[in-house]
Scaffold this active site. Sequence first.
Site, PDB file in Angstrom:
ATOM      1  CD  GLU A 170       6.893   1.474  -4.792  1.00 29.99           C
ATOM      2  OE1 GLU A 170       6.545   0.347  -4.407  1.00 29.99           O
ATOM      3  OE2 GLU A 170       6.313   2.509  -4.444  1.00 29.99           O
ATOM      4  CD  GLU A 388       3.008   3.968  -7.153  1.00 32.18           C
ATOM      5  OE1 GLU A 388       2.755   3.574  -5.994  1.00 32.18           O
ATOM      6  OE2 GLU A 388       3.435   3.222  -8.051  1.00 32.18           O
TER       7      GLU A 388
HETATM    8  C1  BGP Z   1       3.277   0.846  -4.423  1.00 32.36           C
HETATM    9  C2  BGP Z   1       3.110   0.191  -5.769  1.00 32.36           C
HETATM   10  C3  BGP Z   1       1.730   0.292  -6.330  1.00 32.36           C
HETATM   11  C4  BGP Z   1       0.620   0.234  -5.312  1.00 32.36           C
HETATM   12  C5  BGP Z   1       0.900   1.052  -4.064  1.00 32.36           C
HETATM   13  C6  BGP Z   1      -0.080   0.803  -2.947  1.00 32.36           C
HETATM   14  O1  BGP Z   1       4.249   0.152  -3.714  1.00 32.36           O
HETATM   15  O2  BGP Z   1       3.999   0.732  -6.698  1.00 32.36           O
HETATM   16  O3  BGP Z   1       1.618  -0.651  -7.356  1.00 32.36           O
HETATM   17  O4  BGP Z   1       0.218  -1.036  -5.079  1.00 32.36           O
HETATM   18  O5  BGP Z   1       2.195   0.806  -3.564  1.00 32.36           O
HETATM   19  O6  BGP Z   1       0.236  -0.401  -2.315  1.00 32.36           O
HETATM   20  P1  BGP Z   1      -0.831  -1.358  -1.689  1.00 32.36           P
HETATM   21  O7  BGP Z   1      -1.724  -1.753  -2.817  1.00 32.36           O
HETATM   22  O8  BGP Z   1      -0.058  -2.506  -1.143  1.00 32.36           O
HETATM   23  O9  BGP Z   1      -1.529  -0.595  -0.640  1.00 32.36           O
END
Ligand code: BGP
Length: 485
Positions: A170, A388
């Site tokens: 990302e 993800e």
């Molecule tokens: C994405 C990242 C992850 C994870 C996920 C959830 O942007 O790659 O590392 O953190 O989001 O985000 P959050 O923890 O802010 O809800």
Amino acid sequence: MYYKSLKKFPHDFLWGAASAAYQIEGAWNEDNKGPSIWDTFSKLPGKTFHGTNGDVAVDHYHRYKEDVRLMSEMGLKAYRFSIAWSRIIPDGDGEINPAGLKFYDDLINELLKYGIQPVVTLYHWDIPQALQDKYGGWESREVIGAFKKYCEAVFKQYGDRVNYWVTFNEQNVFTAMGYRWASHPPNVTDVKRMYAANHIINLANAEAINLFHQLVPKGKIGPSFGYGPTYPITANPDDILAADNADDFNNNWWLDVYCRGTYPALVMNHLKDLGIAPEVTAADAKLLKSAKPDFLGINYYHGGTFQQNKLEHPSKEDADAKDFSSTDPYLMQPKDSQAQEPETPMFNNVQNPYLTKTDWGWEIDPVGFRIALRRVYEKYQLPIFVTENGLGAQDQLTDGKVINDQYRIDYLQAHITEMQRAMTDGVDMIGYCAWSFTDLLSWLNGYKKRYGFVYIDRDDDSQRDLARIPKKSFYWYQDFIKRNS
Ligand code: BGP
């Protein structure tokens, strides 16, 4: 499009789950690991939720065997994790740390013992602090050589056993959060610097891909992008144009470089006009063209809805009045605001009246997942690995050992169904990694925002016993993987 029946997932489809080093490992200063920018940033007052940090996280560094055993019990086919660069090279570009290499060797061997494919992310936001101090981190071209050195070390060490590699996680999110809003390290609010650092990261990405193809010819490598489809709020052509503009700024600005080796003309011209475009030399352009990812990693949480911007030139007071601290990282603006950023006066991000939201205000949009996969595949024609997708929620532990997260099962089921529809439409899919395997540290939301199939008994204030407790969703995914449907 409706089908009489949906295409079956292939028998080698990679059903997985994902994590990132800083969010799970802990052991932040053990076995010669150097500090990363997150070790430093998370200790600045007021920067993270309740001052939470990853010093201990969920202690995966010491409990990885227990975690992998649970993965095998669940039947995972793949596990995506990231390597902490500052474990491998503590000061970023000096000596290689054998203890760091050993940790990931052990983890990879443990996964393979159970037939789980490791999917390795090279960079999940944690550049060594030493490189930040010495060169200014991603704002310096010096860092490209350091990144190549680190990549070479891990490609040579693990390339014989790891098939799938992700370069950057990302890039759109960590550059915006780090250089535009100062809500991630390196704590900067300067769009010109953001675009400059982003270009250097693009060069590092291209170098890593080319090096990988030399050193690990049989492996596959690609970036993981935080993608959100853009929708116009109405059929008014002005809104449609606004959604197109948002697509260019939020998605194509990165994806065109990854997949076509060129920046989209519209955004580039606009940034040049504003005097904030990155400097791209002829050698840079050649390098970007030369690197060809083998697949595209897509992280999908939600998209965004846009309308024509009504306020071309926000006043300074108006801009100052906005609180950017809770800004959604996937979008270039806070919702329902007029555009505040100098380079994006061509669209406004607004609420979508058709979608519900998570407890943290993220829209829930499974159909958007199908739209996302189709748009990206049609445009770039690369196989897609969903690296993800998941739901952050405040899970409750009841009776000491039961977590009934039916809402997560519903969320995942709905998204997987849309992915299956996209596959039936013709999208070439490699696998799907849910975020996340265990609960872990949310960068800015502490330990309360849980995503895992496995509950970790800890909270923001206390590590408690860090016990691992499978949630209801664990058994659901276990059964799903077994049936492959
Ligand atoms: C994405 C990242 C992850 C994870 C996920 C959830 O942007 O790659 O590392 O953190 O989001 O985000 P959050 O923890 O802010 O809800």
